[in-house]
Design a protein around this motif. Structure first.
Motif, PDB file in Angstrom:
ATOM      1  N   PRO A  96       1.325  -1.733  -0.341  1.00  0.00           N
ATOM      2  CA  PRO A  96       0.066  -0.185  -0.353  1.00  0.00           C
ATOM      3  C   PRO A  96       0.899   0.806   0.143  1.00  0.00           C
ATOM      4  O   PRO A  96       2.178   1.245   0.772  1.00  0.00           O
ATOM      5  CB  PRO A  96      -0.757  -0.124   0.749  1.00  0.00           C
ATOM      6  N   LEU A  97       0.412   2.287  -0.480  1.00  0.00           N
ATOM      7  CA  LEU A  97       0.946   3.379  -0.830  1.00  0.00           C
ATOM      8  C   LEU A  97       1.477   4.108   0.478  1.00  0.00           C
ATOM      9  O   LEU A  97       2.845   4.678   0.937  1.00  0.00           O
ATOM     10  CB  LEU A  97       0.322   4.361  -1.689  1.00  0.00           C
ATOM     11  N   HIS A  98       0.250   4.181   1.519  1.00  0.00           N
ATOM     12  CA  HIS A  98       1.360   4.764   3.202  1.00  0.00           C
ATOM     13  C   HIS A  98       2.496   3.777   3.496  1.00  0.00           C
ATOM     14  O   HIS A  98       3.359   4.329   3.692  1.00  0.00           O
ATOM     15  CB  HIS A  98      -0.025   4.367   3.771  1.00  0.00           C
ATOM     16  N   GLY A  99       2.904   2.343   3.660  1.00  0.00           N
ATOM     17  CA  GLY A  99       3.367   1.811   3.692  1.00  0.00           C
ATOM     18  C   GLY A  99       4.884   1.983   3.463  1.00  0.00           C
ATOM     19  O   GLY A  99       5.797   2.138   3.723  1.00  0.00           O
ATOM     20  N   GLY A 100       4.546   2.519   1.761  1.00  0.00           N
ATOM     21  CA  GLY A 100       5.935   3.111   0.713  1.00  0.00           C
ATOM     22  C   GLY A 100       7.052   4.045   1.186  1.00  0.00           C
ATOM     23  O   GLY A 100       7.551   4.058   1.261  1.00  0.00           O
ATOM     24  N   LEU A 101       5.077   4.595   1.271  1.00  0.00           N
ATOM     25  CA  LEU A 101       5.502   6.430   1.688  1.00  0.00           C
ATOM     26  C   LEU A 101       6.212   6.125   3.079  1.00  0.00           C
ATOM     27  O   LEU A 101       7.806   7.129   3.290  1.00  0.00           O
ATOM     28  CB  LEU A 101       5.061   7.264   2.460  1.00  0.00           C
ATOM     29  N   SER A 102       6.254   5.247   4.293  1.00  0.00           N
ATOM     30  CA  SER A 102       6.364   4.898   5.125  1.00  0.00           C
ATOM     31  C   SER A 102       8.016   4.291   5.481  1.00  0.00           C
ATOM     32  O   SER A 102       9.358   4.433   5.595  1.00  0.00           O
ATOM     33  CB  SER A 102       5.515   4.148   5.761  1.00  0.00           C
ATOM     34  N   ASP A 103       8.564   3.798   4.225  1.00  0.00           N
ATOM     35  CA  ASP A 103       9.366   3.015   4.104  1.00  0.00           C
ATOM     36  C   ASP A 103      10.934   4.685   3.526  1.00  0.00           C
ATOM     37  O   ASP A 103      12.024   4.449   3.928  1.00  0.00           O
ATOM     38  CB  ASP A 103       9.462   2.261   2.959  1.00  0.00           C
ATOM     39  N   MET A 155      13.789   0.348   1.052  1.00  0.00           N
ATOM     40  CA  MET A 155      14.413   0.748   2.448  1.00  0.00           C
ATOM     41  C   MET A 155      16.150   0.146   3.141  1.00  0.00           C
ATOM     42  O   MET A 155      17.002   0.606   3.161  1.00  0.00           O
ATOM     43  CB  MET A 155      13.599   0.655   3.554  1.00  0.00           C
ATOM     44  N   ILE A 156      16.592  -1.635   2.234  1.00  0.00           N
ATOM     45  CA  ILE A 156      16.788  -2.521   2.250  1.00  0.00           C
ATOM     46  C   ILE A 156      17.808  -1.978   1.439  1.00  0.00           C
ATOM     47  O   ILE A 156      19.757  -1.978   1.279  1.00  0.00           O
ATOM     48  CB  ILE A 156      16.350  -3.770   1.514  1.00  0.00           C
ATOM     49  N   TRP A 157      17.661  -0.810   0.198  1.00  0.00           N
ATOM     50  CA  TRP A 157      18.936  -0.787  -0.741  1.00  0.00           C
ATOM     51  C   TRP A 157      19.665   0.067  -0.543  1.00  0.00           C
ATOM     52  O   TRP A 157      20.594  -0.109  -0.264  1.00  0.00           O
ATOM     53  CB  TRP A 157      17.770  -0.198  -1.866  1.00  0.00           C
ATOM     54  N   CYS A 158      18.688   0.777   1.140  1.00  0.00           N
ATOM     55  CA  CYS A 158      19.771   2.293   1.212  1.00  0.00           C
ATOM     56  C   CYS A 158      20.625   1.463   3.284  1.00  0.00           C
ATOM     57  O   CYS A 158      21.441   2.087   3.476  1.00  0.00           O
ATOM     58  CB  CYS A 158      18.762   3.302   1.878  1.00  0.00           C
ATOM     59  N   HIS A 159      19.834   0.521   3.672  1.00  0.00           N
ATOM     60  CA  HIS A 159      20.230  -0.402   4.304  1.00  0.00           C
ATOM     61  C   HIS A 159      22.267  -0.953   4.005  1.00  0.00           C
ATOM     62  O   HIS A 159      22.759  -0.913   4.723  1.00  0.00           O
ATOM     63  CB  HIS A 159      19.716  -1.549   4.952  1.00  0.00           C
ATOM     64  N   ASP A 160      22.625  -0.933   2.466  1.00  0.00           N
ATOM     65  CA  ASP A 160      23.370  -1.457   2.521  1.00  0.00           C
ATOM     66  C   ASP A 160      24.488  -1.010   2.099  1.00  0.00           C
ATOM     67  O   ASP A 160      25.217  -0.855   1.608  1.00  0.00           O
ATOM     68  CB  ASP A 160      23.028  -2.953   1.342  1.00  0.00           C
TER      69      ASP A 160
END
Length: 478
Positions: A96-103, A155-160
């Motif tokens: 859902p878009l709201h979840g993506g924005l939170s990520d 998000m995980i793109w940025c984690h690594d």
């Protein structure tokens, strides 16, 4: 013509795979064609490694403050493009878009945090040996790689990527075949932010593409987030090639312990959110719930009410709380677990595929009556499926919670702080929530698993240092 960009990003350019092989990607909520995704083969990996090798030395020589400034600009561009990034992840895997924005918000925040770490990371000195000034230096590996999953691609793109380049490395990242679009777009805005060509390279493809990375002789470290099966294959490939350093964040079967003095309303909210966020496709999802018998009846009632009220639908529409599984294969896998649970236990809510919402949707589900040895209780389902048990004593709850080869996340809910700390110390997990549960995990704290849930840590104050090698230098003086 496809609506979305899907080419490889190598040496600062969008390029087609040298072998011109692709596979089709479809929207899991609608079945609509999205794009043809390129398959990077060995020659594409070699091209990316060559670009990284050429660019990395000059990047590593830059003052840390300059690398930090570029990372901060990248974080700002992420914020500016948050709606685009959220859309890309939504159409790929149903978030859902709201979840993506939170990520995206968390990805930008943690990128800024890593930028600060780049400027503060260093080695140590010692005068403990007479006649010697000794020091340790932190130096980048050189060329490194990352293979990320499909459930939190931005998000995980940025984690690594961000801590790796903050440390002075050049990186080749492989996106998941289920959600490849945001990875390419992030590489484009990284280049716009000022990362030199060759420092951030993004490729796509199936497991074989990842095998080329994990066995490549010029790649010195690789990070992988995904299944335990794939993690083992990456470790084997690394061992059989150049013994590259391997970091693994693997699966989970997270227990949630509810004691009878807990705030049951708040606990039910947290438990339902944990197992239904991202349609249950979260490695830390609280999929095993153990409730003290005195609270069990009330807690079940609260969970059922919350599960039943969730709105399933098109993740691009406002008001949708839960989207589909990432694709038909994932939905079918979860459906098989529903069949097992129905045969051997009882669904107190859900228990079926939500065909009224779409072919890849699953009803939020809670099973009771299953044994601790049930496949639903021991295997990672990666869907919105919770197994609920009852217990008598604290010792029993901890023993049953730890009776797994996974150890990624665990939670305990109680108003007794002494009990909370006893249980938190006793739980065999790399992350423990007290009166909170996954996906809560502040980015300034290290994240990773015990036992079969992984090796090494992401996030936290050592995130940039973890992408460096340590060299000791001994200076003898008169």
């Amino acid at each position: 013509m496809a609506k979305y960009e899907s080419r490889l990003f190598v040496n600062g350019e969008l390029v087609k795979p040298l072998g011109n092989k692709t596979f089709p990607l479809s929207n899991p909520a609608t079945g609509e064609f999205i794009a043809d995704i390129p398959i990077a083969e060995e020659e594409d990996v070699n091209r990316a490694v060559a670009a990284a090798e050429k660019a990395q030395p000059a990047w590593a020589r830059l003052p840390a403050r300059q690398r930090s400034a570029i990372i901060r600009k990248f974080a700002s561009l992420m914020e500016h493009n948050k709606h685009k990034l959220s859309e890309l992840d939504s159409v790929c895997m149903g978030k859902p878009l709201h979840g993506g924005l939170s990520d995206i918000k968390e990805a930008a925040e943690i990128s800024n945090y890593f930028a600060g770490l780049a400027e503060s990371s260093g080695g140590e000195t010692s005068l403990n040996t007479p006649g010697m000034i000794s020091m340790s230096l932190r130096q980048p590996y050189g060329v490194v790689a990352s293979i990320i999953p499909w459930n939190f691609p931005s998000m995980i793109w940025c984690h690594d990527v961000v801590p790796a380049v903050a440390a002075g490395n050049a990186i080749i990242l492989k996106t998941s075949e289920k959600s490849p679009l945001s990875g390419v777009f992030l590489a484009q805005i990284a280049y716009e932010a000022g990362f030199p060509a060759g420092i951030v390279n993004v490729i796509s493809g199936p497991g074989q593409t990842g095998a080329f990375l994990s066995s490549h002789m010029q790649i010195r470290k690789i990070s992988f987030t995904g299944s335990a099966r794939a993690g083992r294959a990456i470790m084997q490939a690394a061992a059989n090639s150049n013994l590259k350093v391997v970091g693994l964040e693997l699966g989970g079967k997270s227990p949630l312990l509810v004691f009878d003095d807990a705030d049951l309303d708040a606990t039910a909210d947290a438990a339902v959110a944990s197992i239904t966020i991202n349609s249950g496709q979260v490695c830390t999802a609280s999929s095993r719930v153990y409730v003290q018998k005195g609270a069990a009846a009330k807690f079940k009632e609260l969970v059922v009410a919350r599960m039943s009220s969730l709105r399933l639908g098109d993740p691009l529409q406002d008001g949708t709380q839960m989207g589909p599984q990432a694709d038909e294969k994932q939905a079918a896998a979860v459906g098989k677990y529903l069949d097992i649970g129905t045969e051997y236990g009882r669904a107190i809510v859900g228990g079926k595929r939500a065909t009224e919402a779409g072919v890849n949707f699953i009803q939020p589900t809670v099973f009771t009556g299953l044994s601790d040895q049930s496949r639903l209780n021991t295997e990672e389902i990666f869907g919105p499926v919770m197994v609920m048990h009852e217990f008598d004593t604290e010792e029993e709850a901890v023993h049953r919670a730890n009776d797994t080869e996974y150890g990624l996340y665990a939670s305990v809910f109680t108003k007794d702080i002494n009990r909370a700390m006893r249980v938190a110390r006793a739980l065999e997990a790399g992350n423990v929530g007290v009166n909170t549960t996954s996906p809560d995990g502040p980015y300034e704290m290290p994240f990773g698993g015990f036992k079969g849930s992984g090796i090494g840590r992401q996030k936290g104050s050592h995130a940039v240092l973890d992408w460096t090698e340590v060299k000791s230098v001994y200076v003898k003086h008169g």
